[in-house]
Design a protein around this motif. Structure first.
Motif, PDB file in Angstrom:
ATOM      1  N   ILE A 125       0.855  -1.200   0.000  1.00 11.77           N
ATOM      2  CA  ILE A 125       0.000   0.000   0.000  1.00 11.77           C
ATOM      3  C   ILE A 125       0.884   1.240   0.000  1.00 11.77           C
ATOM      4  O   ILE A 125       1.885   1.301   0.726  1.00 11.77           O
ATOM      5  CB  ILE A 125      -0.933   0.007   1.242  1.00 11.77           C
ATOM      6  CG1 ILE A 125      -1.930  -1.153   1.150  1.00 11.77           C
ATOM      7  CG2 ILE A 125      -1.652   1.332   1.385  1.00 11.77           C
ATOM      8  CD1 ILE A 125      -2.849  -1.276   2.365  1.00 11.77           C
ATOM      9  N   LEU A 126       0.499   2.213  -0.818  1.00 16.51           N
ATOM     10  CA  LEU A 126       1.249   3.470  -0.880  1.00 16.51           C
ATOM     11  C   LEU A 126       0.412   4.571  -0.232  1.00 16.51           C
ATOM     12  O   LEU A 126      -0.778   4.710  -0.533  1.00 16.51           O
ATOM     13  CB  LEU A 126       1.555   3.834  -2.337  1.00 16.51           C
ATOM     14  CG  LEU A 126       2.322   2.780  -3.150  1.00 16.51           C
ATOM     15  CD1 LEU A 126       2.514   3.256  -4.595  1.00 16.51           C
ATOM     16  CD2 LEU A 126       3.678   2.480  -2.506  1.00 16.51           C
ATOM     17  N   ALA A 127       1.041   5.325   0.650  1.00 17.24           N
ATOM     18  CA  ALA A 127       0.289   6.380   1.340  1.00 17.24           C
ATOM     19  C   ALA A 127       1.095   7.668   1.340  1.00 17.24           C
ATOM     20  O   ALA A 127       2.324   7.639   1.396  1.00 17.24           O
ATOM     21  CB  ALA A 127       0.005   5.948   2.783  1.00 17.24           C
ATOM     22  N   THR A 128       0.379   8.796   1.269  1.00 18.39           N
ATOM     23  CA  THR A 128       1.055  10.092   1.320  1.00 18.39           C
ATOM     24  C   THR A 128       0.538  10.901   2.502  1.00 18.39           C
ATOM     25  O   THR A 128      -0.654  10.890   2.788  1.00 18.39           O
ATOM     26  CB  THR A 128       0.852  10.886   0.000  1.00 18.39           C
ATOM     27  OG1 THR A 128       1.333  12.229   0.207  1.00 18.39           O
ATOM     28  CG2 THR A 128      -0.600  10.953  -0.433  1.00 18.39           C
ATOM     29  N   ASN A 129       1.454  11.603   3.135  1.00 17.07           N
ATOM     30  CA  ASN A 129       1.090  12.449   4.275  1.00 17.07           C
ATOM     31  C   ASN A 129       0.813  13.889   3.825  1.00 17.07           C
ATOM     32  O   ASN A 129       0.775  14.803   4.647  1.00 17.07           O
ATOM     33  CB  ASN A 129       2.233  12.427   5.303  1.00 17.07           C
ATOM     34  CG  ASN A 129       1.864  13.118   6.600  1.00 17.07           C
ATOM     35  OD1 ASN A 129       0.808  12.855   7.174  1.00 17.07           O
ATOM     36  ND2 ASN A 129       2.704  14.021   7.067  1.00 17.07           N
ATOM     37  N   THR A 130       0.609  14.078   2.525  1.00 19.34           N
ATOM     38  CA  THR A 130       0.397  15.450   2.047  1.00 19.34           C
ATOM     39  C   THR A 130      -0.709  16.165   2.819  1.00 19.34           C
ATOM     40  O   THR A 130      -1.710  15.551   3.181  1.00 19.34           O
ATOM     41  CB  THR A 130       0.062  15.468   0.536  1.00 19.34           C
ATOM     42  OG1 THR A 130      -0.075  16.836   0.132  1.00 19.34           O
ATOM     43  CG2 THR A 130      -1.232  14.742   0.211  1.00 19.34           C
ATOM     44  N   GLY A 150      -4.293   8.905   0.981  1.00 15.99           N
ATOM     45  CA  GLY A 150      -3.682   9.846   1.917  1.00 15.99           C
ATOM     46  C   GLY A 150      -3.712   9.253   3.312  1.00 15.99           C
ATOM     47  O   GLY A 150      -4.665   8.556   3.691  1.00 15.99           O
ATOM     48  N   LEU A 151      -2.639   9.489   4.052  1.00 14.52           N
ATOM     49  CA  LEU A 151      -2.586   9.081   5.463  1.00 14.52           C
ATOM     50  C   LEU A 151      -2.062  10.324   6.173  1.00 14.52           C
ATOM     51  O   LEU A 151      -0.859  10.501   6.329  1.00 14.52           O
ATOM     52  CB  LEU A 151      -1.637   7.882   5.607  1.00 14.52           C
ATOM     53  CG  LEU A 151      -1.609   7.163   6.946  1.00 14.52           C
ATOM     54  CD1 LEU A 151      -2.950   6.506   7.263  1.00 14.52           C
ATOM     55  CD2 LEU A 151      -0.510   6.090   6.946  1.00 14.52           C
ATOM     56  N   HIS A 152      -3.006  11.206   6.514  1.00 15.37           N
ATOM     57  CA  HIS A 152      -2.636  12.553   6.950  1.00 15.37           C
ATOM     58  C   HIS A 152      -2.567  12.641   8.463  1.00 15.37           C
ATOM     59  O   HIS A 152      -3.589  12.739   9.141  1.00 15.37           O
ATOM     60  CB  HIS A 152      -3.650  13.569   6.383  1.00 15.37           C
ATOM     61  CG  HIS A 152      -3.283  14.990   6.664  1.00 15.37           C
ATOM     62  ND1 HIS A 152      -4.209  15.950   6.995  1.00 15.37           N
ATOM     63  CD2 HIS A 152      -2.082  15.609   6.672  1.00 15.37           C
ATOM     64  CE1 HIS A 152      -3.584  17.095   7.192  1.00 15.37           C
ATOM     65  NE2 HIS A 152      -2.304  16.922   7.005  1.00 15.37           N
ATOM     66  N   GLU A 164      -6.312  11.548   9.166  1.00 15.90           N
ATOM     67  CA  GLU A 164      -7.294  11.552   8.076  1.00 15.90           C
ATOM     68  C   GLU A 164      -6.843  10.537   7.020  1.00 15.90           C
ATOM     69  O   GLU A 164      -5.724  10.626   6.524  1.00 15.90           O
ATOM     70  CB  GLU A 164      -7.397  12.954   7.454  1.00 15.90           C
ATOM     71  CG  GLU A 164      -7.992  13.991   8.391  1.00 15.90           C
ATOM     72  CD  GLU A 164      -8.015  15.396   7.805  1.00 15.90           C
ATOM     73  OE1 GLU A 164      -8.972  16.137   8.082  1.00 15.90           O
ATOM     74  OE2 GLU A 164      -7.065  15.774   7.080  1.00 15.90           O
ATOM     75  N   ILE A 165      -7.707   9.594   6.723  1.00 14.72           N
ATOM     76  CA  ILE A 165      -7.442   8.634   5.654  1.00 14.72           C
ATOM     77  C   ILE A 165      -8.152   9.211   4.428  1.00 14.72           C
ATOM     78  O   ILE A 165      -9.383   9.348   4.430  1.00 14.72           O
ATOM     79  CB  ILE A 165      -8.032   7.241   5.979  1.00 14.72           C
ATOM     80  CG1 ILE A 165      -7.683   6.790   7.405  1.00 14.72           C
ATOM     81  CG2 ILE A 165      -7.639   6.224   4.915  1.00 14.72           C
ATOM     82  CD1 ILE A 165      -6.264   6.445   7.677  1.00 14.72           C
ATOM     83  N   VAL A 166      -7.360   9.551   3.421  1.00 17.36           N
ATOM     84  CA  VAL A 166      -7.925  10.327   2.317  1.00 17.36           C
ATOM     85  C   VAL A 166      -8.022   9.467   1.057  1.00 17.36           C
ATOM     86  O   VAL A 166      -7.016   8.932   0.574  1.00 17.36           O
ATOM     87  CB  VAL A 166      -7.083  11.594   2.043  1.00 17.36           C
ATOM     88  CG1 VAL A 166      -7.797  12.480   1.040  1.00 17.36           C
ATOM     89  CG2 VAL A 166      -6.818  12.356   3.334  1.00 17.36           C
ATOM     90  N   ARG A 167      -9.243   9.380   0.555  1.00 17.79           N
ATOM     91  CA  ARG A 167      -9.510   8.544  -0.611  1.00 17.79           C
ATOM     92  C   ARG A 167      -9.586   9.397  -1.858  1.00 17.79           C
ATOM     93  O   ARG A 167     -10.381  10.335  -1.925  1.00 17.79           O
ATOM     94  CB  ARG A 167     -10.863   7.872  -0.408  1.00 17.79           C
ATOM     95  CG  ARG A 167     -10.824   6.381  -0.590  1.00 17.79           C
ATOM     96  CD  ARG A 167     -12.132   5.770  -0.241  1.00 17.79           C
ATOM     97  NE  ARG A 167     -13.244   6.403  -0.929  1.00 17.79           N
ATOM     98  CZ  ARG A 167     -14.502   6.261  -0.557  1.00 17.79           C
ATOM     99  NH1 ARG A 167     -14.807   5.533   0.487  1.00 17.79           N
ATOM    100  NH2 ARG A 167     -15.469   6.833  -1.228  1.00 17.79           N
ATOM    101  N   GLY A 168      -8.744   9.090  -2.834  1.00 20.08           N
ATOM    102  CA  GLY A 168      -8.827   9.756  -4.131  1.00 20.08           C
ATOM    103  C   GLY A 168      -9.855   9.050  -4.988  1.00 20.08           C
ATOM    104  O   GLY A 168     -10.366   7.986  -4.624  1.00 20.08           O
ATOM    105  N   ARG A 169     -10.147   9.636  -6.148  1.00 20.55           N
ATOM    106  CA  ARG A 169     -11.116   9.047  -7.081  1.00 20.55           C
ATOM    107  C   ARG A 169     -10.727   7.614  -7.440  1.00 20.55           C
ATOM    108  O   ARG A 169     -11.581   6.747  -7.593  1.00 20.55           O
ATOM    109  CB  ARG A 169     -11.152   9.929  -8.335  1.00 20.55           C
ATOM    110  CG  ARG A 169     -12.202   9.605  -9.338  1.00 20.55           C
ATOM    111  CD  ARG A 169     -12.287  10.705 -10.375  1.00 20.55           C
ATOM    112  NE  ARG A 169     -13.116  11.802  -9.920  1.00 20.55           N
ATOM    113  CZ  ARG A 169     -14.438  11.877 -10.097  1.00 20.55           C
ATOM    114  NH1 ARG A 169     -15.069  10.915 -10.719  1.00 20.55           N
ATOM    115  NH2 ARG A 169     -15.117  12.902  -9.663  1.00 20.55           N
TER     116      ARG A 169
END
Ligand code: NAD
Length: 518
Positions: A125-130, A150-152, A164-169
């Motif tokens: 799994i790839l996650a970004t803290n952006t 996203g894993l903010h 915040e777990i952020v789901r893109g399209r």
């Protein structure tokens, strides 16, 4: 440990290698969280020595925990043993989760994830803290964007509960669910958000700063008075001015600008000239020694300038004309102070002889006094009328000084400090709360997250005393809407336009919090 959360998904097993790329403030904090949770961690940075510095920062944090007694030496050693450092991307081949925490730059993040795709296994799994770049943009060049989310984390990552777990399209819902379960298993409070500007917290929190800056721009109150009201009346742990001084005006201004830009310059998010001026002057807050307050050694604490004890006699009774709505429990406090309360019909006002007091609804006191005649003083919205230690009041332009003194005397008799401010629409707490409720309602309306997740994000991410949607339900959606409509009319600005969801709830007389579930 079952690690169930997020639609029953399983957390990543504790033997899954978690790689963290970027060993700065956030990366080292995230690496600490994963290692404390029991994962083998690989801390990676492209700058020579940076990963080792990150590991040393973690060692220092853990040593502080040992000193405080929240961790023993053996625990500290075991956690540090789980953290390896590296500067060759190939070393990340065995990772089951990679969390990116490099500089906030789209090109750099895209390049990193593109390179990672050729290194890690298919199920990694790839996650970004952006904080501010859309997951869609980062994932666009990837051959498998569905495994990116996203894993903010919030700063400092080991201490702040919210993630915040952020789901893109393109994000696979199963990936988001796995991250939800994993973050919960790490002892965090995860919330699911859609990839929209500011996600939940950095969007919904904007009015907390913005409304304070508006009041300051109008010269209606001082920073110290404003902070005292937001703490003592609004129930916030910190006032907006002291919080902006702590965050740093450069950082706070940059976040506001980035959300404003991302929303195509929607006036709701428009940055403040007051804050720009502070940034331009280098008055960045605590870190530069000055901001709204003087933080230099020896500087005197700022005085909120509360009204001195009013010398007019305390009225023997007050009349409540109609219902005070959410402020009705103020009457208990008045009675407890030994003042009789007489009830009569009316539009929801307090009368003390010829003086009228009313909670603000976003209209100018001067406008209301012009309609009703007589001496009018407006008061702010308290979070808890039984406990509020401070109140802001604003007399109309026509109100006599003697009448204002009567209002001051009443609140002082209830044990409150009184901030006497200019006739600014929505005073201080009310306009801020109304705008927070509105932003939360709009995020809900646009499917950024569900209502409970939005409220959880704001209570656990930025310590709000109540989630904004629940707060709106307490005040009542109808009054929040009326307040916004009055602010919009008074200022003539689109900034105060109400969310359709708020309007719908107000008109239908239903609660905001679970509106999208019903
Ligand atoms: P930082 O400057 O402290 O650390 C960034 C690290 O990344 C540095 O050690 C740098 O050497 C390294 N780096 C830069 N480019 C790299 C690359 N291509 N490959 C590997 N390493 C690289 O930054 P930070 O404050 O930790 O922020 C990191 C990320 O977290 C950003 O996306 C930021 O927006 C986000 N974020 C920051 C905060 C915060 O309060 N600082 C909060 C939440 C999210």
């Amino acid at each position: 440990m079952s690690g169930k959360a997020g639609n029953g998904a399983e957390a990543l097993p504790k033997d899954t290698v978690v790689a963290v790329v970027g060993a700065g403030t956030m990366g080292s904090g995230i690496a600490q969280v994963a290692a404390v949770a029991g994962h083998p961690v690989l801390l990676f940075d492209s700058f020579a020595g940076a990963a080792e510095r990150g590991r040393q920062a973690i060692a220092a944090n853990l040593a502080r925990m040992v000193a405080k007694g929240s961790l023993d030496e053996a625990g500290r050693g075991a956690i540090l043993d789980r953290i390896r450092t590296g500067d060759k991307l190939e070393a990340l081949a065995g990772a089951g989760l990679v969390v990116e925490a490099i500089i906030e730059d789209l090109t750099a993040k895209r390049a990193l994830f593109t390179a990672l795709e050729n290194v890690v296994s298919a199920d990694c799994i790839l996650a970004t803290n952006t904080s501010s770049i859309s997951i869609e943009s980062i994932g666009a060049p990837l051959s498998r964007p569905e495994r990116l989310a996203g894993l903010h984390f919030f700063n400092p990552a080991p201490l702040m509960a919210l993630v915040e777990i952020v789901r893109g399209r393109a994000t696979d819902p199963a990936v988001a669910d796995r991250l939800l379960a994993t973050a919960a298993g790490w002892g965090k409070v995860p919330v699911l958000a859609r990839s929209t500007p500011g996600f939940i917290v950095n969007r919904v929190a904007r009015p907390f700063y913005a409304e304070a800056l508006r009041v300051l721009a109008e010269g209606a109150a001082t920073p110290a008075a404003l902070d005292a009201v937001m703490r003592g009346c609004g129930g916030f742990r910190m006032g907006p001015c002291e919080l902006m001084d702590l965050i740093g005006h450069d950082v706070n201004y940059a976040v506001t600008r980035s959300v404003w830009d991302a929303f195509h310059k929607d006036p709701r998010f428009q940055p403040s000239l007051v804050q720009r001026e502070l940034v331009e002057a280098g008055w960045l807050g605590r870190k530069s020694g000055r901001g709204f307050y003087d933080h230099r050694p020896g500087a005197a604490a700022a005085d909120p300038g509360f009204a001195p004890a009013a010398s007019v006699p305390l009225p023997a009774s007050v009349t409540v004309a109609g219902s005070l709505g959410f402020a009705a429990s103020l009457l208990d406090r008045i009675r407890a102070a030994g003042i009789a309360v007489e009830e009569t019909a009316g539009p929801g006002l307090l009368r003390l002889g010829t003086v009228t007091l009313a909670p603000t609804d976003g209209r100018l006191a001067t406008e209301r006094a012009a309609e009703s005649g007589g001496d009018l003083v407006l008061f702010d919205w308290a979070l808890d009328w039984a406990k509020a230690g401070t109140i802001a009041i604003a007399p109309a332009r026509q109100t006599s000084a003697a009448a204002t003194a009567v209002a001051v005397r009443l609140f002082q008799a209830l044990g409150m400090s009184v901030a006497l401010i200019d006739d600014v629409p929505g005073l201080i707490a009310a306009r801020t709360v109304a705008m927070l409720v509105n932003e939360a309602a709009d995020a809900l309306n646009q499917g950024v997250a569900d209502g409970p997740a939005i409220d959880l994000a704001m209570t656990r991410g930025v310590n709000y005393p109540v989630g904004p949607l629940a707060w709106g339900d307490r005040v009542g959606p109808a009054l929040v809407l009326r307040t916004l409509d009055n602010l919009a009319r008074t200022y003539g600005e689109d900034r105060y336009r109400a969310s359709p969801l708020l309007r719908r709830c107000a008109l239908a007389g239903v609660a905001l919090l679970n509106e999208k579930d019903s």
